[in-house]
Structure formats: structure tokens, C-alpha cells
Design an enzyme around this catalytic site. Structure first.
Site, mmCIF file in Angstrom:
data_model
loop_
_atom_site.group_PDB
_atom_site.id
_atom_site.type_symbol
_atom_site.label_atom_id
_atom_site.label_comp_id
_atom_site.label_asym_id
_atom_site.label_seq_id
_atom_site.Cartn_x
_atom_site.Cartn_y
_atom_site.Cartn_z
ATOM 1 C CE1 TYR A 119 -7.097 1.608 2.443
ATOM 2 C CE2 TYR A 119 -5.210 0.718 1.280
ATOM 3 C CZ TYR A 119 -5.864 1.774 1.872
ATOM 4 O OH TYR A 119 -5.263 3.006 1.896
ATOM 5 C CE LYS A 164 -4.506 4.154 6.614
ATOM 6 N NZ LYS A 164 -4.870 2.924 5.937
ATOM 7 N NE ARG A 201 19.570 -4.245 1.685
ATOM 8 C CZ ARG A 201 20.805 -4.110 1.200
ATOM 9 N NH1 ARG A 201 21.245 -2.941 0.790
ATOM 10 N NH2 ARG A 201 21.615 -5.133 1.110
HETATM 11 C C1 LIG Z 1 -4.383 2.189 4.932
HETATM 12 C C2 LIG Z 1 -4.588 0.740 4.784
HETATM 13 C C3 LIG Z 1 -3.660 -0.053 4.104
HETATM 14 C C4 LIG Z 1 -2.429 0.526 3.438
HETATM 15 O O1 LIG Z 1 -1.566 1.093 4.350
HETATM 16 P P1 LIG Z 1 -0.550 2.287 3.946
HETATM 17 O O2 LIG Z 1 0.146 2.546 5.244
HETATM 18 O O3 LIG Z 1 -1.375 3.421 3.459
HETATM 19 O O4 LIG Z 1 0.352 1.743 2.903
HETATM 20 C C5 LIG Z 1 -3.904 -1.411 4.005
HETATM 21 N N1 LIG Z 1 -4.999 -1.955 4.550
HETATM 22 C C6 LIG Z 1 -5.925 -1.233 5.208
HETATM 23 C C7 LIG Z 1 -7.107 -1.910 5.793
HETATM 24 C C8 LIG Z 1 -5.747 0.143 5.353
HETATM 25 O O5 LIG Z 1 -6.679 0.864 5.983
#
Ligand SMILES: *Cc1c(COP(=O)(O)O)cnc(C)c1O
Length: 392
Positions: free
Chosen positions: A109, A207, A55
């Protein structure tokens, strides 16, 4: 060294001893053994660096964190289980000893808006939304609302607006409010917010950085003193990324600059093509000389790379018309994400902005006939051919 080189090497080969793995292995151990109790005692007491419990940290995550910090130009990073928990941990750290008020961009977002309104507000955190591209409005909001921190994205989704980060950071700093920038859309290849005055950068690794649509992860990047505060909380709460995802993220990041450069080039071609299509009435892409935030884009974005998100409106389409168009696509994948190697399409009205009120949608310019493309690494001609046959 250039980012393209650091992406390949940073973080690896930190082990010592006779056999050093060239790439960082997946360390799954929950706890660590030392021949003398004295050594573990020093590690617990922070007198020496070492691993004690998963952790707190582990060697796979440490390698990924070093890599991420190197790309963003940060002192350090914390890899987290998702982008959302990275945002939550950053907001909670920022607000711990400040006014429980977040000044944030109107266009954020969707899940970030829900984090503020549904998760943090019941704990007494107030949120105030402002058009971040209107500097006078930002200055007035900081003076009146007295935020504990400012939260924004390098580039907004899906209409790709870009604020004047340096100026916003100056205004916020004068009010002792750190600026948190979600740099997921831009990535460190295109923009590095810490160099423009941001105090924290947050990423969804899910992403572009991981890039293959097979990892959920996030990261927080900042200076050493701030990271210590984030880590102190993380050691107790444990929002950390698992070692398997850490490994996959690191593997993805080695080719991230290559992928991103190609995705940006493809996106530029797609945007140029869409601008000439008779059914397409508006195209949103950051290379547009008439972009409303042209000066901010030029100040923030590097090397003529403008990202791989392209949004566009198709003349007269209602929801059913948009669905028909999307269902005709054969190569472009209908999916709720972005930044993967494959091109994806999304209908903001019914997907990312589904829960946004009609009034807010109208104010921020999200129309029913708007589509958002996350352009992938395929051959641009194949992407264009698919769009052409679907648009008819
Ligand atoms: C996808 C995304 C998030 C959230 O990320 P997760 O990995 O899905 O929790 C936050 N901000 C933006 C701009 C995103 O595209």
C-alpha cells in the site's frame, strides 16, 4: 460458532447490573470514578481490570476489540485511529529490541511505503524490498539482510499477488523476525493470517470491516504477550480509536460478512464479464485458474471467496483515455478508497501509485491503462450495465 454469528454477537452485553444494553453504547468519558480510591489504585496497578482513563482503554473500544479478536482468531486487539497508525505502532513494537530492519513486499500500500521511507527511515530503520512471491529471493533476503521483522499484505494491491505466508513465516521465525500481515484487502472472512504463522495482523477498519465509507480506523491483532507490549506503548502515546468511530465500526462489522459475501459474488461476476469484453486485454482476479499464485491463493483463501477487488487493463488507453472512461461512469464512484458498499473505481497510475517511481511501477506491473475496481453490494447487473456503457 461461525464467523457470521460472532460478527453479530461478540463484544456486546458485557456490562453488569440490572439494565444491560443489548448493543454497546458510546462511552465518551475521559476518566472513570470509583467510590473507593482503593479500587482505582488496584486498576492503576493492573491488579484488577477496570477503566481509568480514555487513553488506556474504554468500554466501547473494549467491545470492538473483543469482536475483532474473535473474527481474526487473536487473543486480543488494539483499535487505533487509522490503519496507518496501527502499522506504525506494530512496526515500532516489533523493532524495539530487534535489528532496525524491515524486510517487506515490493508491492505494498502506497502510504505504507511512505511510512517506511519518509517516517521511519530518518530514525534509522532500514527497509529492503523483495518479491514475496519468489520464495528463494525471500530466503536469500532474510539470510543477507537479517531483518528485525517482515511486513507483507495478504493480497497485493492492485495486481492481487499472494505470497506463500506459511513458508515465509517459517523462514522469518528461524531468523527471529516476526511477520506482520496487513489483512485489510482479504478480511478475516477470507483469510486469517495468524493461523498461517503471522505474529501480527493489522487492519484498516476504514475499508471492508466498517464498510460504509464513514469511518477512519485501524486495528492490531496478536497474541496476549505481544498485545501487552503494544498496549504499553499505546497507553503512553495514545493512538487509540475514538469512541464514536469505535461504535460505528462495531455497527458496520455486524453486517460485514453479509456484505463481503455479496461483494465477492459481484466481483466474480464483474471479472467474468470483463474477461469477455473486446476492449479489455487483461483481468486480475483471484478466481483465475491461471493465477500465478494459484497454490498460495488456495492455501490461504476460504470457502471459494476471492475478495471484491478486480483490476483490468483496457487496450491502448493512455491517461486521458482512462480519465474519459472513468468520467463516463454514472453509478461506479470515482474515489480513493475501497471496501465500501458502493462500487468504486481508481486509476492506480495517478492515484494509489502516483508517487511510485516509473521504474518501480514497471517492475511491479502497474501500467497506465490499468483500472482498479472495488466492487460494492449493488445489483451486479447494474454494475455491469454502467461498465458496459462506459467502455462502449
Ligand atoms: C487503507 C489501507 C491502509 C491505511 O489505512 P487508513 O485507515 O487509511 O489509515 C493500509 N493498508 C491497506 C492495504 C489499506 O487498504
Amino acid at each position: 460458532m461461525k464467523l457470521q454469528t460472532r460478527a453479530v454477537h461478540a463484544g456486546d452485553r458485557k456490562a453488569t447490573g440490572q439494565h444491560v444494553p443489548v448493543t454497546t453504547p458510546i462511552h465518551t468519558a475521559a476518566s472513570y470514578f470509583y467510590p473507593q480510591s482503593e479500587m482505582l489504585d488496584k486498576i492503576f496497578g493492573h491488579e484488577e481490570h477496570g477503566y481509568a482513563y480514555a487513553r488506556y482503554d474504554n468500554p466501547t473500544n473494549a467491545a470492538l476489540e473483543q469482536l475483532l479478536a474473535s473474527l481474526e482468531g487473536a487473543d486480543g486487539a488494539l483499535a487505533t485511529a487509522s490503519g496507518m497508525v496501527a502499522l506504525q505502532a506494530t512496526l515500532m513494537t516489533c523493532l524495539a529490541e530487534r535489528r532496525k530492519r524491515v524486510l517487506c513486499a515490493e508491492a505494498l500500500y502506497g502510504a505504507t511505503v511512505k511510512l517506511l521511507m519518509n517516517v521511519l527511515e530518518p530514525y534509522g530503520v532500514e527497509t529492503h524490498f523483495v518479491d514475496l512471491c519468489d520464495l528463494d529471493a525471500v530466503a536469500a533476503a532474510i539470510a543477507e539482510f537479517q531483518p528485525g521483522c517482515v511486513l507483507m499484505e495478504t493480497v497485493s494491491n492492485p495486481l492481487l499477488r499472494v505470497g506463500n505466508l506459511s513458508r515465509i513465516a517459517e523462514l522469518a521465525k528461524a531468523a527471529n523476525a516476526p511477520v506482520i500481515v496487513d489483512n485489510t484487502f482479504a478480511t478475516p472472512l477470507l483469510a486469517r493470517p495468524l493461523e498461517h504463522g503471522a505474529s501480527y495482523v493489522v487492519h484498516s477498519l476504514t475499508k471492508y470491516l466498517s464498510g460504509h465509507g464513514d469511518v477512519l480506523g485501524g486495528a492490531i491483532l496478536c497474541s496476549g504477550d505481544k498485545l501487552e507490549e503494544v498496549r504499553a506503548m499505546s497507553r503512553v502515546v495514545g493512538p487509540v480509536l475514538g469512541p464514536f468511530e469505535s461504535y460505528l465500526s462495531m455497527r458496520g462489522i455486524k453486517t460485514f460478512p453479509l456484505r463481503m459475501e455479496r461483494q465477492c459474488r459481484n466481483a466474480q461476476q464483474v471479472a467474468a464479464w470483463l474477461r469477455t469484453h473486446p476492449r479489455v486485454t487483461r483481468v486480475f482476479y483471484l478466481d483465475d485458474p491461471q493465477h500465478p499464485d494459484r497454490a498460495n491463493v488456495d492455501a490461504l483463501f476460504r470457502d471459494g471467496l476471492y475478495g471484491a477487488m478486480v483490476s483490468f487493463e483496457v487496450e491502448g488507453l493512455d491517461k486521458a483515455g482512462v480519465f474519459t472512461l472513468m468520467d463516463r461512469l454514472q453509478l461506479v464512484v470515482r474515489a480513493t478508497s475501497l471496501g465500501d458498499v458502493h462500487t468504486m473505481v481508481l486509476h492506480p497510475w495517478t492515484a494509489s501509485h502516483r508517487d511510485v517511481s516509473p521504474r518501480h511501477k514497471q517492475r511491479t506491473g502497474i501500467r497506465q491503462n490499468l483500472l482498479r475496481l472495488s466492487v460494492g453490494i449493488e445489483d451486479a447487473e447494474d454494475i455491469l450495465a454502467d461498465l458496459a456503457q462506459a467502455l462502449g
